[in-house]
Design a protein around this motif. Structure first.
Motif, PDB file in Angstrom:
ATOM      1  N   ALA A 102      15.361  33.049  18.073  1.00  0.00           N
ATOM      2  CA  ALA A 102      15.547  32.537  16.493  1.00  0.00           C
ATOM      3  C   ALA A 102      16.676  30.966  17.265  1.00  0.00           C
ATOM      4  N   TRP A 103      16.097  30.527  17.535  1.00  0.00           N
ATOM      5  CA  TRP A 103      17.001  29.392  17.690  1.00  0.00           C
ATOM      6  C   TRP A 103      15.790  28.411  17.211  1.00  0.00           C
ATOM      7  N   TRP A 104      13.906  29.037  17.869  1.00  0.00           N
ATOM      8  CA  TRP A 104      12.694  28.005  17.694  1.00  0.00           C
ATOM      9  C   TRP A 104      13.092  28.863  16.182  1.00  0.00           C
ATOM     10  N   LEU A 105      12.979  30.235  15.384  1.00  0.00           N
ATOM     11  CA  LEU A 105      12.872  29.688  14.233  1.00  0.00           C
ATOM     12  C   LEU A 105      13.741  28.869  13.342  1.00  0.00           C
ATOM     13  N   LEU A 106      14.337  28.744  13.392  1.00  0.00           N
ATOM     14  CA  LEU A 106      15.790  28.179  12.811  1.00  0.00           C
ATOM     15  C   LEU A 106      15.440  25.982  12.721  1.00  0.00           C
ATOM     16  N   ARG A 107      15.483  26.162  14.750  1.00  0.00           N
ATOM     17  CA  ARG A 107      14.655  24.676  14.249  1.00  0.00           C
ATOM     18  C   ARG A 107      13.904  23.985  13.883  1.00  0.00           C
ATOM     19  N   TRP A 108      12.394  25.117  14.180  1.00  0.00           N
ATOM     20  CA  TRP A 108      11.109  25.161  13.031  1.00  0.00           C
ATOM     21  C   TRP A 108      10.820  24.881  12.036  1.00  0.00           C
ATOM     22  N   THR A 109      12.478  25.546  11.155  1.00  0.00           N
ATOM     23  CA  THR A 109      12.180  25.752   9.610  1.00  0.00           C
ATOM     24  C   THR A 109      13.371  24.953   9.107  1.00  0.00           C
ATOM     25  N   GLY A 110      14.041  24.112  10.017  1.00  0.00           N
ATOM     26  CA  GLY A 110      14.975  23.023   9.114  1.00  0.00           C
ATOM     27  C   GLY A 110      16.068  22.272   9.305  1.00  0.00           C
ATOM     28  N   HIS A 111      16.336  23.820  10.146  1.00  0.00           N
ATOM     29  CA  HIS A 111      17.931  24.008  10.572  1.00  0.00           C
ATOM     30  C   HIS A 111      18.128  22.736  11.674  1.00  0.00           C
ATOM     31  N   PRO A 112      19.690  21.668  11.372  1.00  0.00           N
ATOM     32  CA  PRO A 112      19.884  20.248  12.092  1.00  0.00           C
ATOM     33  C   PRO A 112      20.103  20.661  13.106  1.00  0.00           C
ATOM     34  N   SER A 113      21.069  21.908  13.585  1.00  0.00           N
ATOM     35  CA  SER A 113      22.087  22.327  14.444  1.00  0.00           C
ATOM     36  C   SER A 113      22.300  23.428  15.306  1.00  0.00           C
ATOM     37  N   VAL A 114      21.353  24.276  16.390  1.00  0.00           N
ATOM     38  CA  VAL A 114      21.333  25.005  16.324  1.00  0.00           C
ATOM     39  C   VAL A 114      21.275  25.122  17.718  1.00  0.00           C
ATOM     40  N   ARG A 115      22.735  25.969  18.515  1.00  0.00           N
ATOM     41  CA  ARG A 115      22.174  25.907  19.747  1.00  0.00           C
ATOM     42  C   ARG A 115      22.945  27.576  20.639  1.00  0.00           C
ATOM     43  N   VAL A 116      22.059  27.653  21.581  1.00  0.00           N
ATOM     44  CA  VAL A 116      21.758  29.715  22.463  1.00  0.00           C
ATOM     45  C   VAL A 116      22.946  28.969  23.666  1.00  0.00           C
ATOM     46  N   LEU A 117      24.099  29.412  23.790  1.00  0.00           N
ATOM     47  CA  LEU A 117      25.288  30.323  23.977  1.00  0.00           C
ATOM     48  C   LEU A 117      24.304  31.089  25.426  1.00  0.00           C
TER      49      LEU A 117
END
Length: 275
Positions: A102-117
């Motif tokens: 999920a982190w990779w998909l969101l970052r790949w599609t342009g979300h600027p701020s995603v972190r994994v717990l």
């Protein structure tokens, strides 16, 4: 921004004026859907996202977990409350493989701020909530291309000219066992780098310096392009997350071994790592 977040940091963020959207990506390969476990208890406000139907397209020529249709993915993220101007935290119940997808998909599609717990749900010692929340719909519109992506030909080329890491268990890389795909082995020229070695026994990521040293020993240098594959593009995302923690950019071969091995015209190597 750091790609991982501790349980204590998440607790503080959830108590702040603009708490992050939290996504529960619990998943079990070959097992039952874990939505019932989510409904029994999850981090307060977390929204369940199904890996098979919302973070992947149906299995086929592109592998067991091809990249999802962008309309399906975007609709799932919006339904979960994701917007580009709001932080996102993702977690799962295991070593972080599904959360990293999920982190990779969101970052790949342009979300600027995603972190994994870091450490997943097991690391969370705060309150647990049952049921299903009803978040306000988000406005996130996926725009693919923000992270590097490889196809089969690109992965083959990188194995010759750069560093292609195989994130699967070492025995699958060597071709000793293959529990899922058509044939055992690895992409010729790839280097074995099980992603399980990026975390401690508790499931927390190893320190950045330790990860950097590990990847350096595998051949990752400042001038070397790096790519990663696994069985179907899930655990490889976890390795890319570990590489980011170490400060090393890397591309994902999303089709991974499930796509590569399904094509009888592609070469297959077996045996120990050439390094």
């Amino acid at each position: 921004m750091n790609a991982i977040i501790s349980a204590a940091e998440l607790a503080n963020a959830l108590a702040g004026p603009k708490p992050p959207v939290v996504l529960d990506i619990r998943y079990q390969l070959g097992g039952p859907n874990l939505r019932p476990a989510y409904e029994e208890g999850h981090i307060p406000g977390a929204v369940f996202v199904d890996l098979d139907s919302e973070l992947a397209a149906p299995a086929g020529a592109g592998g067991r977990h091809p990249l999802p249709d962008m309309e399906v993915f975007g609709a799932a993220m919006q339904a979960a409350g994701v917007s580009a101007n709001r932080d996102v935290v993702v977690y799962d119940g295991g070593l972080g493989w599904a959360a990293a997808r999920a982190w990779w998909l969101l970052r790949w599609t342009g979300h600027p701020s995603v972190r994994v717990l870091d450490g997943g749900l097991a690391a969370w010692d705060g309150p647990i909530e049952a049921g299903t929340p009803s978040p306000v719909a988000g406005t996130f519109l996926p725009s693919p291309g923000a992270l590097p992506l490889l196809d089969a030909d690109g992965a083959a080329a990188l194995a010759r000219t750069g560093l292609l890491l195989d994130a699967r268990a070492a025995e699958r890389y060597r071709g000793e066992v293959e529990p899922i795909d058509r044939i055992a082995g690895h992409i010729p020229g790839a280097v074995s780098a099980p992603t399980t070695e990026n975390v401690t026994e508790s499931g927390h990521f190893r320190p950045a310096a330790e990860l950097a040293e590990r990847f350096k020993s595998l051949g990752a240098t400042g001038t070397c392009e790096v790519g990663v594959y696994c069985g179907s593009g899930v655990s490889a995302a976890h390795e890319i997350l570990a590489l980011q923690v170490a400060g090393i950019p890397a591309a994902l071969y999303a089709g991974s071994w499930s796509e590569w091995s399904a094509d009888e015209s592609r070469p297959v190597a077996t045996g120990p790592d050439p390094q």
